[in-house]
Motif scaffolding. Sequence first.
Motif, PDB file in Angstrom:
ATOM      1  N   GLU A   1       1.969   3.609  20.669  1.00 54.53           N
ATOM      2  CA  GLU A   1       1.046   4.678  20.272  1.00 54.53           C
ATOM      3  C   GLU A   1       1.545   5.483  19.072  1.00 54.53           C
ATOM      4  OE1 GLU A   1       0.840   4.319  24.837  1.00 54.53           O
ATOM      5  OE2 GLU A   1       2.374   4.242  23.261  1.00 54.53           O
ATOM      6  N   THR A   2       2.835   5.388  18.800  1.00 53.14           N
ATOM      7  CA  THR A   2       3.413   6.192  17.714  1.00 53.14           C
ATOM      8  C   THR A   2       3.393   5.475  16.367  1.00 53.14           C
ATOM      9  OG1 THR A   2       5.657   5.389  18.175  1.00 53.14           O
ATOM     10  CG2 THR A   2       4.930   7.367  19.348  1.00 53.14           C
ATOM     11  N   TYR A   3       2.886   4.247  16.334  1.00 48.52           N
ATOM     12  CA  TYR A   3       2.787   3.490  15.087  1.00 48.52           C
ATOM     13  C   TYR A   3       1.351   3.564  14.571  1.00 48.52           C
ATOM     14  CZ  TYR A   3       7.461   1.699  15.895  1.00 48.52           C
ATOM     15  OH  TYR A   3       8.818   1.600  16.076  1.00 48.52           O
ATOM     16  N   GLU A   4       1.200   3.944  13.300  1.00 49.46           N
ATOM     17  CA  GLU A   4      -0.136   4.214  12.759  1.00 49.46           C
ATOM     18  C   GLU A   4      -0.840   2.979  12.203  1.00 49.46           C
ATOM     19  OE1 GLU A   4       2.568   7.780  12.028  1.00 49.46           O
ATOM     20  OE2 GLU A   4       2.559   5.784  11.136  1.00 49.46           O
ATOM     21  N   ASN A   5      -0.073   2.024  11.747  1.00 47.36           N
ATOM     22  CA  ASN A   5      -0.663   0.883  11.048  1.00 47.36           C
ATOM     23  C   ASN A   5      -0.269  -0.424  11.720  1.00 47.36           C
ATOM     24  OD1 ASN A   5       0.410   2.957   8.626  1.00 47.36           O
ATOM     25  ND2 ASN A   5      -1.753   2.410   8.567  1.00 47.36           N
ATOM     26  N   TRP A   6      -1.224  -1.346  11.788  1.00 50.95           N
ATOM     27  CA  TRP A   6      -1.025  -2.602  12.504  1.00 50.95           C
ATOM     28  C   TRP A   6      -1.588  -3.772  11.718  1.00 50.95           C
ATOM     29  CZ3 TRP A   6       1.469  -2.920  17.212  1.00 50.95           C
ATOM     30  CH2 TRP A   6       1.783  -1.700  17.805  1.00 50.95           C
ATOM     31  N   GLY A   7      -0.919  -4.914  11.866  1.00 55.26           N
ATOM     32  CA  GLY A   7      -1.464  -6.154  11.355  1.00 55.26           C
ATOM     33  C   GLY A   7      -2.401  -6.786  12.366  1.00 55.26           C
ATOM     34  N   GLN A   8      -2.901  -7.949  12.017  1.00 54.95           N
ATOM     35  CA  GLN A   8      -3.902  -8.610  12.868  1.00 54.95           C
ATOM     36  C   GLN A   8      -3.253  -9.463  13.964  1.00 54.95           C
ATOM     37  OE1 GLN A   8      -2.869  -9.814  10.029  1.00 54.95           O
ATOM     38  NE2 GLN A   8      -2.487 -11.984  10.458  1.00 54.95           N
ATOM     39  N   GLY A   9      -1.981  -9.722  13.836  1.00 59.27           N
ATOM     40  CA  GLY A   9      -1.263 -10.480  14.856  1.00 59.27           C
ATOM     41  C   GLY A   9      -1.143 -11.951  14.530  1.00 59.27           C
ATOM     42  N   THR A  10      -0.111 -12.583  15.087  1.00 64.41           N
ATOM     43  CA  THR A  10       0.091 -14.014  14.948  1.00 64.41           C
ATOM     44  C   THR A  10       0.517 -14.568  16.301  1.00 64.41           C
ATOM     45  OG1 THR A  10       1.201 -15.747  13.647  1.00 64.41           O
ATOM     46  CG2 THR A  10       2.505 -13.788  14.175  1.00 64.41           C
TER      47      THR A  10
ATOM     48  N   CYS B   1       2.887  -6.868  13.747  1.00 65.27           N
ATOM     49  CA  CYS B   1       3.717  -6.038  12.883  1.00 65.27           C
ATOM     50  C   CYS B   1       3.100  -4.644  12.838  1.00 65.27           C
ATOM     51  CB  CYS B   1       3.756  -6.651  11.487  1.00 65.27           C
ATOM     52  SG  CYS B   1       4.720  -5.741  10.280  1.00 65.27           S
ATOM     53  N   ALA B   2       3.933  -3.609  12.839  1.00 58.86           N
ATOM     54  CA  ALA B   2       3.430  -2.240  12.846  1.00 58.86           C
ATOM     55  C   ALA B   2       4.297  -1.367  11.951  1.00 58.86           C
ATOM     56  CB  ALA B   2       3.434  -1.691  14.272  1.00 58.86           C
TER      57      ALA B   2
ATOM     58  N   GLY C   1       0.766  -1.230   0.000  1.00 60.85           N
ATOM     59  CA  GLY C   1       0.000   0.000   0.000  1.00 60.85           C
ATOM     60  C   GLY C   1       0.796   1.280   0.000  1.00 60.85           C
ATOM     61  N   ARG C   2       2.082   1.191   0.203  1.00 63.07           N
ATOM     62  CA  ARG C   2       2.929   2.389   0.233  1.00 63.07           C
ATOM     63  C   ARG C   2       4.332   2.031  -0.234  1.00 63.07           C
ATOM     64  NH1 ARG C   2      -1.060   4.888   0.931  1.00 63.07           N
ATOM     65  NH2 ARG C   2      -1.574   6.415   2.542  1.00 63.07           N
ATOM     66  N   THR C   3       5.114   3.063  -0.488  1.00 61.46           N
ATOM     67  CA  THR C   3       6.555   2.920  -0.592  1.00 61.46           C
ATOM     68  C   THR C   3       7.099   3.144   0.806  1.00 61.46           C
ATOM     69  OG1 THR C   3       6.571   3.753  -2.855  1.00 61.46           O
ATOM     70  CG2 THR C   3       8.645   3.811  -1.626  1.00 61.46           C
ATOM     71  N   PHE C   4       7.816   2.169   1.333  1.00 60.95           N
ATOM     72  CA  PHE C   4       8.163   2.196   2.742  1.00 60.95           C
ATOM     73  C   PHE C   4       9.518   2.809   3.053  1.00 60.95           C
ATOM     74  CE2 PHE C   4       4.553   0.180   4.598  1.00 60.95           C
ATOM     75  CZ  PHE C   4       3.993  -0.567   3.573  1.00 60.95           C
ATOM     76  N   SER C   5      10.116   3.489   2.092  1.00 57.34           N
ATOM     77  CA  SER C   5      11.444   4.055   2.310  1.00 57.34           C
ATOM     78  C   SER C   5      11.461   5.099   3.416  1.00 57.34           C
ATOM     79  CB  SER C   5      11.972   4.658   1.018  1.00 57.34           C
ATOM     80  OG  SER C   5      11.070   5.637   0.535  1.00 57.34           O
ATOM     81  N   SER C   6      10.319   5.698   3.735  1.00 62.35           N
ATOM     82  CA  SER C   6      10.265   6.708   4.799  1.00 62.35           C
ATOM     83  C   SER C   6       9.580   6.171   6.046  1.00 62.35           C
ATOM     84  CB  SER C   6       9.537   7.952   4.305  1.00 62.35           C
ATOM     85  OG  SER C   6       8.220   7.619   3.894  1.00 62.35           O
ATOM     86  N   TYR C   7       9.596   4.857   6.209  1.00 64.26           N
ATOM     87  CA  TYR C   7       8.914   4.219   7.323  1.00 64.26           C
ATOM     88  C   TYR C   7       9.882   3.520   8.270  1.00 64.26           C
ATOM     89  CZ  TYR C   7       4.081   4.703   5.641  1.00 64.26           C
ATOM     90  OH  TYR C   7       2.855   5.192   5.274  1.00 64.26           O
ATOM     91  N   VAL C   8       9.418   3.383   9.496  1.00 65.39           N
ATOM     92  CA  VAL C   8       9.997   2.461  10.472  1.00 65.39           C
ATOM     93  C   VAL C   8       8.999   1.318  10.642  1.00 65.39           C
ATOM     94  CG1 VAL C   8      10.547   2.119  12.912  1.00 65.39           C
ATOM     95  CG2 VAL C   8      11.380   4.148  11.708  1.00 65.39           C
ATOM     96  N   MET C   9       9.495   0.108  10.605  1.00 66.34           N
ATOM     97  CA  MET C   9       8.664  -1.078  10.772  1.00 66.34           C
ATOM     98  C   MET C   9       9.005  -1.713  12.116  1.00 66.34           C
ATOM     99  SD  MET C   9       7.176  -0.852   7.873  1.00 66.34           S
ATOM    100  CE  MET C   9       6.247  -2.390   7.734  1.00 66.34           C
ATOM    101  N   GLY C  10       7.976  -2.086  12.861  1.00 69.03           N
ATOM    102  CA  GLY C  10       8.223  -2.625  14.192  1.00 69.03           C
ATOM    103  C   GLY C  10       7.492  -3.923  14.448  1.00 69.03           C
ATOM    104  N   TRP C  11       7.980  -4.651  15.436  1.00 70.13           N
ATOM    105  CA  TRP C  11       7.291  -5.810  15.981  1.00 70.13           C
ATOM    106  C   TRP C  11       6.989  -5.522  17.453  1.00 70.13           C
ATOM    107  CZ3 TRP C  11       5.400  -9.892  13.363  1.00 70.13           C
ATOM    108  CH2 TRP C  11       5.920 -10.165  12.098  1.00 70.13           C
TER     109      TRP C  11
END
Length: 124
Positions: free
Chosen positions: A109-118, A96-97, A26-36
């Motif tokens: 709270e600083t992560y805008e997008n979340w997966g459903q979890g595993t 995943c966030a 859904g995006r180009t993630f070059s300006s993102y931080v990805m978290g677990w």
Amino acid sequence: QVQLVESGGGLVQAGDSLRLSCAASGRTFSSYVMGWFRQGPGKLREFVAAIRWIDGKASYADSVMGRFTISRDHANIMVYLQMNSLKPEDTAIYYCAARRSLLITTLHETYENWGQGTQVTVSS
């Protein structure tokens, strides 16, 4: 719209390894931080690891340092969490966030997008 889909959870024994995957779209993630993050039974959601997409800089919670490794795959737009030497206290739902920023933070709270979890369950 950012979509995150986790996979790879399961039931393992203490000392085993698992690799979680997060398919991002859904995006180009070059300006993102990805978290677990993870949330154990009766516990608050807690930070596990994060990676800055553009340069691979990573950060880890003290509880997983040296056992877990976060990585990303540019070509397939995937984020991975390699988990080794698993312990019963690692049992949790893992999420995943994504955060549209170049600053790595540990606050969920600083992560805008979340997966459903595993679900990851580690037996002793």
